[in-house]
Motif scaffolding. Structure first.
Motif, PDB file in Angstrom:
ATOM      1  N   ALA A  47     -13.843  -7.386   1.796  1.00 38.25           N
ATOM      2  CA  ALA A  47     -13.549  -7.850   0.679  1.00 38.25           C
ATOM      3  C   ALA A  47     -14.441  -9.257   0.523  1.00 38.25           C
ATOM      4  O   ALA A  47     -14.774  -9.541  -0.904  1.00 38.25           O
ATOM      5  N   ALA A  48     -15.461  -9.337   1.331  1.00 38.15           N
ATOM      6  CA  ALA A  48     -16.168  -9.635   0.808  1.00 38.15           C
ATOM      7  C   ALA A  48     -17.277  -9.401  -0.393  1.00 38.15           C
ATOM      8  O   ALA A  48     -17.954 -10.373  -1.293  1.00 38.15           O
ATOM      9  N   SER A  80     -11.873   0.031   2.953  1.00 41.08           N
ATOM     10  CA  SER A  80     -12.631   0.712   1.673  1.00 41.08           C
ATOM     11  C   SER A  80     -13.714  -0.390   0.286  1.00 41.08           C
ATOM     12  O   SER A  80     -11.763  -0.518  -0.055  1.00 41.08           O
ATOM     13  N   ASP A  81     -13.838   0.383   0.194  1.00 41.68           N
ATOM     14  CA  ASP A  81     -14.427  -0.182  -1.237  1.00 41.68           C
ATOM     15  C   ASP A  81     -13.778   0.434  -2.287  1.00 41.68           C
ATOM     16  O   ASP A  81     -13.254  -0.834  -3.634  1.00 41.68           O
ATOM     17  N   ALA A 114      -9.599  -4.480  -1.833  1.00 44.50           N
ATOM     18  CA  ALA A 114     -10.757  -4.828  -2.528  1.00 44.50           C
ATOM     19  C   ALA A 114     -10.549  -4.432  -4.307  1.00 44.50           C
ATOM     20  O   ALA A 114     -10.826  -5.527  -4.926  1.00 44.50           O
ATOM     21  N   ARG A 115      -9.768  -3.525  -4.432  1.00 44.21           N
ATOM     22  CA  ARG A 115      -9.467  -3.285  -5.753  1.00 44.21           C
ATOM     23  C   ARG A 115      -8.676  -4.407  -6.644  1.00 44.21           C
ATOM     24  O   ARG A 115      -9.332  -5.433  -7.119  1.00 44.21           O
ATOM     25  N   SER A 171       0.978  -1.297  -0.308  1.00 42.64           N
ATOM     26  CA  SER A 171      -0.017   0.159  -0.159  1.00 42.64           C
ATOM     27  C   SER A 171       1.005   1.436   0.170  1.00 42.64           C
ATOM     28  O   SER A 171       1.699   1.139   0.820  1.00 42.64           O
ATOM     29  N   HIS A 172       0.846   2.573  -0.456  1.00 41.72           N
ATOM     30  CA  HIS A 172       1.175   3.552  -0.868  1.00 41.72           C
ATOM     31  C   HIS A 172      -0.125   4.813   0.123  1.00 41.72           C
ATOM     32  O   HIS A 172      -0.120   5.620   0.256  1.00 41.72           O
ATOM     33  N   HIS A 173      -1.484   4.228   1.013  1.00 38.29           N
ATOM     34  CA  HIS A 173      -2.015   4.839   1.412  1.00 38.29           C
ATOM     35  C   HIS A 173      -2.226   4.163   2.885  1.00 38.29           C
ATOM     36  O   HIS A 173      -3.108   3.523   3.530  1.00 38.29           O
ATOM     37  N   LYS A 174      -1.070   4.400   3.973  1.00 37.58           N
ATOM     38  CA  LYS A 174      -1.002   3.682   4.719  1.00 37.58           C
ATOM     39  C   LYS A 174      -1.772   4.979   6.070  1.00 37.58           C
ATOM     40  O   LYS A 174      -1.239   6.009   5.294  1.00 37.58           O
TER      41      LYS A 174
END
Ligand code: PBG
Length: 340
Positions: A171-172, A109-110, A115-116, A97-100
């Motif tokens: 995730a689900a 986050s969706d 999720a991506r 991640s680069h969004h820590k």
């Protein structure tokens, strides 16, 4: 009539060998040896870990793990399809991640990386079993596997569980096929199961990293996920000295509803694998970790071991000890070696 038993035994130099002890009778030819095997390997045994990094354009090689890469999101679909074409049926996704932040909120986050990745992998090959590694350490700025309590200076177990519930629901919703929590929080399986069951995801199985040791064999993984983490995980991961606790950890996760149990790392913990196998009827996985992979690669590069033979022997040992599933960076290579 002569007594052949006594006669034969008495002619063997250095003592008597009774006929029933002649093991070598079943080792005389390759055909016989193949027929006698009680442990065999198949591509169905293996799960491939994949690293995906945000914001990169080309794959980045991981120096300590030859032939393992961090892939850009744009190439994840291709990697999943390549594995599928080799016969691999499951992948486990790790995000870089680069969004820590201090709690790893990107994971629930969706539009977050986890999720991506799941959506990309499922879209590329809907039949591939997509497993998410459900943890926080790749998404927190401090690198711990959960929320850190300022006063205690330690990971707050129960606060982390609440975040973990949000993470697995995200995730689900993104379409994950299996949840694999690796953070070693107490009660994590119960918390996950409750969240999934109450939100329409009762069909999603959980593969718990149920007995995960605080191991020096994870060294190269920190490289792989570009972790700046300098601390220790000794307050949540298990002490390698403890065998009884290792069994209790997995049994607890089974009671909480884990569908699949796991031991991690692999080769140094075959005794633990065998003991869990003897005490549980659940499927059992092992994680052949980064350090184990790197050591074989380094040994092969130094010309001191036969890479293929050592890898096949290692995987056979996992299955003989009682594992059904093996998570390994060698999965693609194994699929090629095991082609009929
Ligand atoms: C994070 C995580 C780790 C691994 C998988 N998930 C590292 C750690 O716990 O420090 C290790 C994988 C490997 O070494 O191959 N929870």
């Amino acid at each position: 009539m002569t007594d052949t038993t006594i006669h034969l035994g008495s002619t063997v130099q250095g003592g008597t060998i009774a006929p029933e002890f002649r093991f070598r009778r079943l080792r005389r030819s390759n055909t016989l040896r193949q027929l006698m095997r009680d442990t065999t390997l198949s591509v169905d045994d293996f799960i491939l870990p994949i690293f995906v990094e945000e914001g990169i354009k080309e794959p980045v090689a991981i120096t300590s793990m030859p032939n393992v890469f961090r892939y850009p999101e744009s190439q994840l679909g291709g990697v999943v399809q390549r594995a599928w074409n080799l016969g691999i049926k499951a992948v486990v996704l790790f995000g870089v991640s680069h969004h820590k932040d201090d709690c790893g909120s990107d994971t629930w986050s969706d539009d977050g990386l986890m999720a991506r990745m799941i959506r990309i992998a499922k879209a590329a090959q809907p039949q591939m079993l997509v497993i998410s590694d459900n943890c926080f350490c790749e998404y927190t700025d401090h690198g711990h596997c959960g929320v850190v309590d300022m006063h205690e200076g330690d990971v707050d177990n129960d606060a982390t569980l609440i975040n973990l519930q949000q993470q697995v629901l995200t995730a689900a919703a993104a379409g994950v096929d299996m949840i694999a929590p690796s953070g070693m929080m107490d009660g994590m399986i119960l918390a996950i199961r409750q969240a999934l069951d109450e939100n329409g995801f009762a069909h999603i199985p959980v593969m718990s990293y149920s007995t995960k040791f605080a191991s020096a064999f994870y060294g190269p993984f920190r490289d792989a996920v570009d972790s700046s983490f300098k601390g220790s995980r000794n307050t949540y991961q298990m002490d390698p000295c403890n065998g009884r606790e290792a069994l209790a950890e997995s049994m607890q996760d089974e009671m909480e509803g884990a569908d699949i149990l796991m031991v991690k790392p692999g080769l140094a913990y075959l005794d633990i694998i065998a003991e869990i196998r003897a005490n549980s009827s659940r499927p059992l996985a092992v994680y052949h970790v980064s350090g184990e992979y790197a050591m074989i690669k380094a040994g092969a590069a130094a010309g001191v071991i036969d890479e293929k033979a050592v890898v096949l022997e290692t995987m056979t040992a996992f299955k003989r000890a009682g594992c059904n599933l093996i998570i390994t960076y060698y999965a693609e290579q194994l699929a090629q070696w095991l082609k009929p």
